[in-house]
Design an enzyme around this catalytic site. Structure first.
Site, PDB file in Angstrom:
ATOM      1  N   LYS A  52      -1.943   9.332   0.001  1.00  0.00           N
ATOM      2  CA  LYS A  52      -2.687   8.071   0.074  1.00  0.00           C
ATOM      3  C   LYS A  52      -1.468   6.794   0.493  1.00  0.00           C
ATOM      4  CE  LYS A  52      -2.729   6.956  -4.861  1.00  0.00           C
ATOM      5  NZ  LYS A  52      -1.805   5.865  -5.033  1.00  0.00           N
ATOM      6  N   THR A  53      -0.145   7.086  -0.069  1.00  0.00           N
ATOM      7  CA  THR A  53       0.754   6.089   0.038  1.00  0.00           C
ATOM      8  C   THR A  53       1.041   6.079   1.839  1.00  0.00           C
ATOM      9  OG1 THR A  53       1.590   6.462  -1.930  1.00  0.00           O
ATOM     10  CG2 THR A  53       2.933   5.159  -0.359  1.00  0.00           C
ATOM     11  N   ASP A  72      -4.072  -0.874  -2.981  1.00  0.00           N
ATOM     12  CA  ASP A  72      -3.883   0.413  -3.559  1.00  0.00           C
ATOM     13  C   ASP A  72      -4.195   0.349  -4.909  1.00  0.00           C
ATOM     14  OD1 ASP A  72      -2.835   2.847  -3.740  1.00  0.00           O
ATOM     15  OD2 ASP A  72      -0.692   2.428  -3.476  1.00  0.00           O
ATOM     16  N   GLU A  73      -4.175   1.754  -5.424  1.00  0.00           N
ATOM     17  CA  GLU A  73      -4.517   2.016  -6.843  1.00  0.00           C
ATOM     18  C   GLU A  73      -6.009   1.085  -7.255  1.00  0.00           C
ATOM     19  OE1 GLU A  73      -3.150   4.389  -8.362  1.00  0.00           O
ATOM     20  OE2 GLU A  73      -1.144   4.389  -7.934  1.00  0.00           O
ATOM     21  N   GLN A 101      -7.808   8.696 -11.792  1.00  0.00           N
ATOM     22  CA  GLN A 101      -6.221   8.341 -12.042  1.00  0.00           C
ATOM     23  C   GLN A 101      -6.420   6.894 -12.869  1.00  0.00           C
ATOM     24  OE1 GLN A 101      -2.888   9.640  -9.802  1.00  0.00           O
ATOM     25  NE2 GLN A 101      -4.621  10.256  -8.252  1.00  0.00           N
ATOM     26  N   ARG A 133       1.688  15.131 -11.520  1.00  0.00           N
ATOM     27  CA  ARG A 133       2.818  14.940 -11.138  1.00  0.00           C
ATOM     28  C   ARG A 133       3.715  15.886 -10.536  1.00  0.00           C
ATOM     29  NH1 ARG A 133       1.343  11.116  -9.174  1.00  0.00           N
ATOM     30  NH2 ARG A 133      -0.270  11.925  -9.708  1.00  0.00           N
TER      31      ARG A 133
END
Length: 753
Positions: free
Chosen positions: A34-35, A218-219, A249, A608
DNA sequence: AAGTTTCTACTTTTT
DNA sequence: GTAGAAACTT
């Protein structure tokens, strides 16, 4: 050139990057790039759609992410991105507020109050209102006020349903008055006041709406109401709002974040394009299966299925330690094995935990083993006393109305201004509705005030120092100013008292000076000059996150909370303290919503990991002073046996038998202390204690001396010797040109030639 | 006013 | 088991 960039993306990613105008919602699972999507979207807008960088705003979750995105964009586009607004919500809001402060009657040189400052303000409010700190705990009030602000509830709008809340409302009002009098904003104000600014000043609002043609967030699952409102207003003109998130998340509910903002977005923008990124590029299938199995227990979510083509990978290891130090030693030991076998470099290992307090036992084990480590968080740099003191000096110089900072340093180091004098000053200033510095200036102008002759002299001496610094701040850089303050305030000899701790504190001060030296006020788009540099420095320091300082260079394992781990990835991940009461945390046990959040936190931790995942829990754990036994976390039961090393039925039986045989002579591997362990107790997990952590049942030798083998990192070699441990095989190999290495068969994945 | 000792609350997570 | 506050002494 941009077509090259698009070719590196998969179909969904490309669809997101090149989505046309209008609202877009990208639901992106962990490790789905996504980044990359966000960065490429900006690059695409600039290079293909010819959108000027200054008409784009990109909101990231940390300053580090913002820095990295900007650097990556400059690399991709090879062009100057000045004017492109990239930053956290807080950083972006500060910039807007500094510029537009007059529109809402705010001093543009406002100071930013952190949690400690907020607490000081709450205490003053309680004092002013003659309320008892015992009955109305400042901490609880602070969090109530913060929550109200995150939901955009002003003091006058605050409605109470209980007596306590009625009091909280009054404290909130007074709290806000104090902030105003101090020309200060707290963290939550940065967001709330920006929204209020846009609501109250239509001209200003229109200007920003017109300017930002594209807004990317983002997020998004971790935005709160104020942040949601902010982007909703900002995209009012162009409606080009591009948000990326993953409700699984969402882990910041405690600070007002609400993953339902994703649902709200879908309702308010029914024509929004929705793009799912489910393909994972990070983790092995085993890790993804574990993550999917864990998160599937949450009810409030859209089911999705992560998949990868990275292959199964190694099994997950679950280890039950005797206590927290055994757990820590196990972690260190396994990290050593991973690195020696070449499975993962030291810097590719991360140890995660629920609470910062858990880092201590881990640190002890790393120190004892002589292994370097990087600790993120814990006692945060900017919360250290000496740092807060010096920042308070600088803040008073920046904004002399800041009584909270002034009160902090008035008698630090001791200069004869005792509690009595401070009380008198406070009362006098309060009675005349003036700030401390105004009071001191009136004293200097010849007014006597309510002070004794003895109290007056040290106050005036202090004011002279302060005026000197304020004067100097027009000419000196922040670092030079800091030097002068250190010199003239007597702070240097005050900390360097000859003790070892004093030298540590002095080293911290030097570190602060280094940071300050980065702000010289020369070029900078944000307005040049020493005063602006001071403001920029203080703002930066107020808004830093711990991860921001995390460098990628050092080759050492990283220790951090699960929260700070968000957005990062590592070849090998250890999640420790998987116990009822810790993960899930005790505060969540009776609240299903909070329980879901704990599960998401665990999910974030699992995802992660790229390849190796270790989950540990301790049978006993020290919680403050006393030793308590802890039950293994319910979350461990959610992970299917087939994904876990040695947790199939057959292995379990065999391991339990092995444990029974060993029972009489058993001692813990880590602590070295003999431990009484009741027979049969935790029989199912006793297997994990047998041996040094690996729990697969003994097998036959896979290698023999003389075998030629190949290793991914070390190349070809010859087996010198091999020995079976209780659960694994240790192979000693002589590698051509690399020398002799001891490897574990289960990790090294040696290929026989 | 400053230094020393004793007590107490503290552990969720952070921009 | 510790850091910060409160109480107590000099």
């Amino acid at each position: 050139m941009i077509s090259d960039l698009l070719s590196s993306l998969n179909e969904q990613q490309r669809a997101a990057v090149t989505a046309g105008d209008g609202p877009v919602l990208v639901l992106a699972g962990p490790g789905s790039g996504k980044t990359r999507v966000l960065t490429h979207r900006v690059a695409w807008l600039v290079s293909e759609q010819r959108i000027a960088p200054w008409r784009i705003m990109a909101v990231t979750f940390t300053n580090k992410a913002a820095r990295e995105m900007r650097a990556r964009l400059e690399q991709l586009l090879g062009q100057d991105l000045r004017g492109l607004a990239i930053g956290t919500f807080h950083a972006i809001c500060v910039r807007i507020l500094r510029r537009e402060a007059p529109a809402i009657g705010l001093n543009p040189e406002f100071n930013i109050f952190d949690e400690t400052d907020q607490l000081a303000v709450v205490k003053r409010a309680l004092e002013d209102l003659k309320l008892d700190e015992k009955r109305f705990r400042p901490q609880a009030l602070r969090s109530t006020i913060s929550k109200a602000k995150n939901e955009m509830i002003a003091p006058q709008e605050y409605t109470a349903r209980t007596y306590w809340e009625e009091v909280a409302g009054r404290v909130y009002s007074r709290y806000q008055e104090i902030l105003q009098a101090n020309s200060a904003l707290d963290f939550d104000d940065l967001l709330m006041q920006t929204v209020l600014l846009f609501r109250q000043a239509p001209a200003v609002r229109a200007e920003y709406q017109e300017r930002y043609q594209h807004i990317l967030v983002d997020e998004f699952q971790d935005t709160n109401s104020a942040q949601y409102e902010l982007v909703r207003i900002l995209c009012g003109r162009w409606r080009n709002l591009f948000v990326v998130g993953d409700e699984d998340q969402s882990i910041y509910r405690f600070r007002g974040a609400d993953y339902r903002n994703v649902l709200r977005f879908r309702e308010e923008f029914p024509n929004a394009r929705v793009i799912l990124l489910e393909r994972n590029y990070r983790s092995t299938q085993i890790i993804l299966d574990a993550a999917n199995a864990v998160i599937a227990h949450n009810l409030h979510r859209t089911p999705k299925r992560l998949h990868t083509d990275r292959g199964q990978g190694p099994s997950i290891t679950i280890y039950e330690a005797y206590n927290e130090s055994d757990e820590a030693n196990y972690v260190v030991e396994q990290i050593r094995r991973l690195s020696e076998s070449g499975a993962a470099p030291l810097g590719g290992c991360a140890v995660m935990y629920r609470t910062n307090a858990q880092s201590r036992a881990l640190e002890d084990a790393f120190v004892a083993a002589g292994m370097p480590y990087r600790l993120v968080g814990a006692t945060r740099f900017y919360e250290r006393r000496e740092i807060k003191d010096l920042l308070a000096y600088l803040r008073v110089v920046h904004n002399p109305n800041d009584d909270v900072s002034l009160g902090r340093i008035l008698n630090v180091p001791p200069r004869g201004i005792g509690a009595q004098t401070v009380n008198t000053l406070d009362a006098w200033a309060g009675a005349n509705a003036m700030s401390y510095v105004t009071a001191l200036r009136r004293l200097k102008a010849g007014e006597d005030g309510p002070f004794t002759n003895r109290a007056r002299a040290p106050l005036l001496r202090f004011l002279d120092l302060l005026e000197g610094w304020i004067d100097a701040s027009a000419r000196l850089t922040p670092a030079q100013l800091l030097d002068r303050i250190l010199d003239q305030s007597g702070y240097t000899p005050f900390v360097r008292d000859g003790s070892e701790e004093g030298e540590d504190r002095w080293a911290n001060i030097q570190e602060l000076r280094n940071v300050a030296a980065g702000y010289n006020g020369l070029a900078g788009e944000e307005g040049a000059g020493p005063r602006a540099a001071l403001g920029a420095f203080l703002q930066e320091v107020a808004l830093v996150a711990d991860v921001d300082a995390l460098s990628d260079e050092a080759d050492a394992p990283t220790l951090m909370t699960l929260h700070t781990a968000k957005g990062l990835e590592f070849p090998a991940v250890f999640i420790t303290g998987l116990e009822e009461g810790l993960l899930p945390h005790a505060r969540a046990l009776d609240d299903p919503d909070q329980m879901e959040e704990e599960r998401r936190l665990f999910y974030v931790g699992i995802t992660r990991a790229r390849e190796y995942l270790f989950l540990t829990h301790a049978f006993r754990r020290r919680v403050f002073a006393s030793d308590e036994t802890a039950a293994r976390s319910r979350f461990l039961d959610d992970i299917p046996n087939r994904l876990v090393q040695g947790r199939g039925a057959r292995e379990r039986q065999e391991a339990a038998r092995a444990a029974l045989r060993r029972e009489t002579t058993w001692t813990t591997g880590g602590t070295g202390r003999a431990v009484a362990w009741a027979p049969g107790q935790q029989a199912a997990t006793a297997s994990t204690l047998a041996g040094n952590g690996q729990q697969a049942a003994p097998r036959g030798s896979q290698f023999a001396p003389g075998d030629r083998v190949r290793h991914a990192l070390f190349g070809d070699g010859v087996v010198i010797s091999t020995s079976l441990t209780t659960d694994d095989e240790e192979v000693t190999v002589n590698f051509a040109g690399r020398g002799v290495k001891k490897l574990l068969a289960s990790f090294a994945r040696l290929q026989k030639l």
